[in-house]
Design a protein around this motif. Structure first.
Motif, mmCIF file in Angstrom:
data_model
loop_
_atom_site.group_PDB
_atom_site.id
_atom_site.type_symbol
_atom_site.label_atom_id
_atom_site.label_comp_id
_atom_site.label_asym_id
_atom_site.label_seq_id
_atom_site.Cartn_x
_atom_site.Cartn_y
_atom_site.Cartn_z
ATOM 1 N N VAL A 1 59.305 75.718 -9.328
ATOM 2 C CA VAL A 1 58.795 74.399 -9.701
ATOM 3 C C VAL A 1 57.324 74.283 -9.308
ATOM 4 O O VAL A 1 56.481 73.845 -10.098
ATOM 5 C CB VAL A 1 59.620 73.282 -9.044
ATOM 6 C CG1 VAL A 1 59.032 71.905 -9.372
ATOM 7 C CG2 VAL A 1 61.078 73.347 -9.484
ATOM 8 N N THR A 2 57.031 74.682 -8.086
ATOM 9 C CA THR A 2 55.650 74.598 -7.602
ATOM 10 C C THR A 2 54.708 75.452 -8.450
ATOM 11 O O THR A 2 53.618 75.007 -8.841
ATOM 12 C CB THR A 2 55.574 75.053 -6.139
ATOM 13 O OG1 THR A 2 56.396 74.191 -5.339
ATOM 14 C CG2 THR A 2 54.148 74.995 -5.617
ATOM 15 N N ALA A 3 55.130 76.674 -8.770
ATOM 16 C CA ALA A 3 54.284 77.570 -9.567
ATOM 17 C C ALA A 3 54.026 76.980 -10.959
ATOM 18 O O ALA A 3 52.897 77.036 -11.468
ATOM 19 C CB ALA A 3 54.948 78.935 -9.685
ATOM 20 N N GLU B 1 50.462 75.690 -12.752
ATOM 21 C CA GLU B 1 49.998 76.137 -14.076
ATOM 22 C C GLU B 1 49.615 74.950 -14.952
ATOM 23 O O GLU B 1 48.673 75.034 -15.749
ATOM 24 C CB GLU B 1 51.100 76.938 -14.768
ATOM 25 C CG GLU B 1 51.344 78.325 -14.187
ATOM 26 C CD GLU B 1 52.423 79.059 -14.959
ATOM 27 O OE1 GLU B 1 52.499 78.872 -16.191
ATOM 28 O OE2 GLU B 1 53.195 79.809 -14.328
ATOM 29 N N LEU B 2 50.341 73.843 -14.817
ATOM 30 C CA LEU B 2 50.062 72.667 -15.633
ATOM 31 C C LEU B 2 48.743 72.008 -15.244
ATOM 32 O O LEU B 2 48.147 71.286 -16.046
ATOM 33 C CB LEU B 2 51.204 71.651 -15.513
ATOM 34 C CG LEU B 2 52.560 72.096 -16.071
ATOM 35 C CD1 LEU B 2 53.602 70.998 -15.864
ATOM 36 C CD2 LEU B 2 52.452 72.453 -17.558
ATOM 37 N N GLY B 3 48.306 72.239 -14.010
ATOM 38 C CA GLY B 3 47.011 71.717 -13.587
ATOM 39 C C GLY B 3 47.097 70.463 -12.739
ATOM 40 O O GLY B 3 48.153 69.827 -12.635
ATOM 41 N N PRO B 4 45.987 70.096 -12.116
ATOM 42 C CA PRO B 4 45.981 68.978 -11.153
ATOM 43 C C PRO B 4 46.349 67.629 -11.772
ATOM 44 O O PRO B 4 46.890 66.765 -11.078
ATOM 45 C CB PRO B 4 44.544 68.976 -10.631
ATOM 46 C CG PRO B 4 43.743 69.722 -11.649
ATOM 47 C CD PRO B 4 44.667 70.744 -12.208
ATOM 48 N N GLN C 1 47.928 67.508 -23.917
ATOM 49 C CA GLN C 1 47.570 68.894 -24.200
ATOM 50 C C GLN C 1 47.136 69.631 -22.939
ATOM 51 O O GLN C 1 46.337 69.131 -22.156
ATOM 52 C CB GLN C 1 46.447 68.948 -25.237
ATOM 53 C CG GLN C 1 46.838 68.392 -26.595
ATOM 54 C CD GLN C 1 47.872 69.255 -27.296
ATOM 55 O OE1 GLN C 1 47.648 70.456 -27.527
ATOM 56 N NE2 GLN C 1 49.003 68.655 -27.651
ATOM 57 N N ILE C 2 47.683 70.815 -22.773
ATOM 58 C CA ILE C 2 47.313 71.689 -21.666
ATOM 59 C C ILE C 2 46.997 73.051 -22.260
ATOM 60 O O ILE C 2 47.885 73.740 -22.781
ATOM 61 C CB ILE C 2 48.444 71.796 -20.626
ATOM 62 C CG1 ILE C 2 48.721 70.416 -20.020
ATOM 63 C CG2 ILE C 2 48.094 72.811 -19.546
ATOM 64 C CD1 ILE C 2 49.898 70.362 -19.108
ATOM 65 N N ASP C 3 45.709 73.411 -22.230
ATOM 66 C CA ASP C 3 45.248 74.665 -22.833
ATOM 67 C C ASP C 3 45.708 74.793 -24.285
ATOM 68 O O ASP C 3 46.150 75.861 -24.735
ATOM 69 C CB ASP C 3 45.744 75.862 -22.017
ATOM 70 C CG ASP C 3 45.133 75.903 -20.626
ATOM 71 O OD1 ASP C 3 44.002 75.409 -20.467
ATOM 72 O OD2 ASP C 3 45.798 76.412 -19.698
#
Length: 272
Positions: free
Chosen positions: A27-29, A33-36, A67-69
């Motif tokens: 979950v943390t990883a 990846e999703l960002g701050p 949107q994320i990347d």
């Protein structure tokens, strides 16, 4: 992955699969990846994995389409859940893959959005331009706008039964929904239809008024039109159909969703 139009129920089911399959570190990883913008909105350990993913569900619900990347957050969730689904056996004689109830639910609701999972990868099962999630949403909206509450209730029950894998229950509600929709439309197109028995006589009234098109073979008095055939296809064994399988029930649901939306949009536009 190409642009995916995903329903809210699918992203919720995907998060449930991740909760079942992942450890806290996973979950943390993923949150990292999703960002701050996402990570800071989800509580950190020692809060339970369940509560952290509940935070993520809430965030996605409040920020649909984020949107994320270059990819929506819903797509990322669903893609990760797909990786957790065991692959199909390589040979027909192999032992069937073992799916947990949450995984089975995820696959069923995902299919309603037009996707399936093959070897951990999402694949389309229908052309993207059909737009099933938008079709379903528009259908629900039109049912509410035109006061077709009984029909809407049956549709909600049909979708819920299908998501739970209750094929016989879904099939019954799909047929009842279409019956209620056609009956309701008949009354609205021609108020005199309210005095007619439900079912065949009201459908014939829709054809007589021109709402169901004879030139397009939507209706035929000899029972060979599209709507005639669709009604028969939904109940091949009369009013109490036997058990069905997933492919058959999904076919019924998709066909009725698309057909009903076409008819309701036609009614919503008013007389040509």
């Amino acid at each position: 992955m190409p642009h995916m139009n995903l329903s809210r129920r699918t992203t919720i089911a995907a998060t449930d699969v991740l909760e079942e399959a992942w450890y806290q570190s996973d979950v943390t990883a993923f949150l990292m990846e999703l960002g701050p913008a996402v990570y800071t909105q989800v509580r950190s350990e020692p809060v339970s994995k369940k509560n952290r993913l509940s935070d993520l569900k809430r965030f996605v619900n409040l920020n649909p389409g984020m949107q994320i990347d270059g990819e929506s957050i819903e797509s990322l969730l669903v893609e990760r859940a797909a990786r957790s689904i065991p692959p199909e056996p390589e040979h027909s004689w192999s032992k069937a893959r073992q799916l947990t109830p949450l995984m089975a639910t995820f696959l069923r609701v995902l299919e309603l959005d037009g996707f399936t999972v093959s070897d951990g990868v999402l694949r389309r099962v229908l052309p993207s331009d059909i737009g099933l999630p938008e079709t379903e949403s528009d259908l629900m909206r039109l049912l509410a706008v035109h006061g077709l509450g009984v029909a809407k209730g049956h549709l909600i029950q049909a979708i819920d039964a299908h998501a739970r894998g209750n094929w016989a229950g879904a099939n019954g509600q799909i047929r009842t929904f279409l019956d209620a929709l056609l009956d309701g439309l008949a009354e609205r197109v021609d108020p005199d239809a309210a005095a007619l028995p439900t079912g065949q006589s009201r459908r014939a009234k829709l054809a007589a008024s021109g709402f169901l098109s004879r030139p397009l073979n939507e209706w035929s008095d000899d029972g060979k039109g599209f709507v005639n055939g669709l009604v028969k296809r939904l109940h091949p064994e009369g009013p109490h159909p036997g058990l069905s399988d997933e492919d058959d029930s999904t076919f019924r649901l998709h066909t009725v969703l698309l057909t009903s939306t076409l008819l309701l949009r036609r009614y919503d536009k008013g007389p040509v």
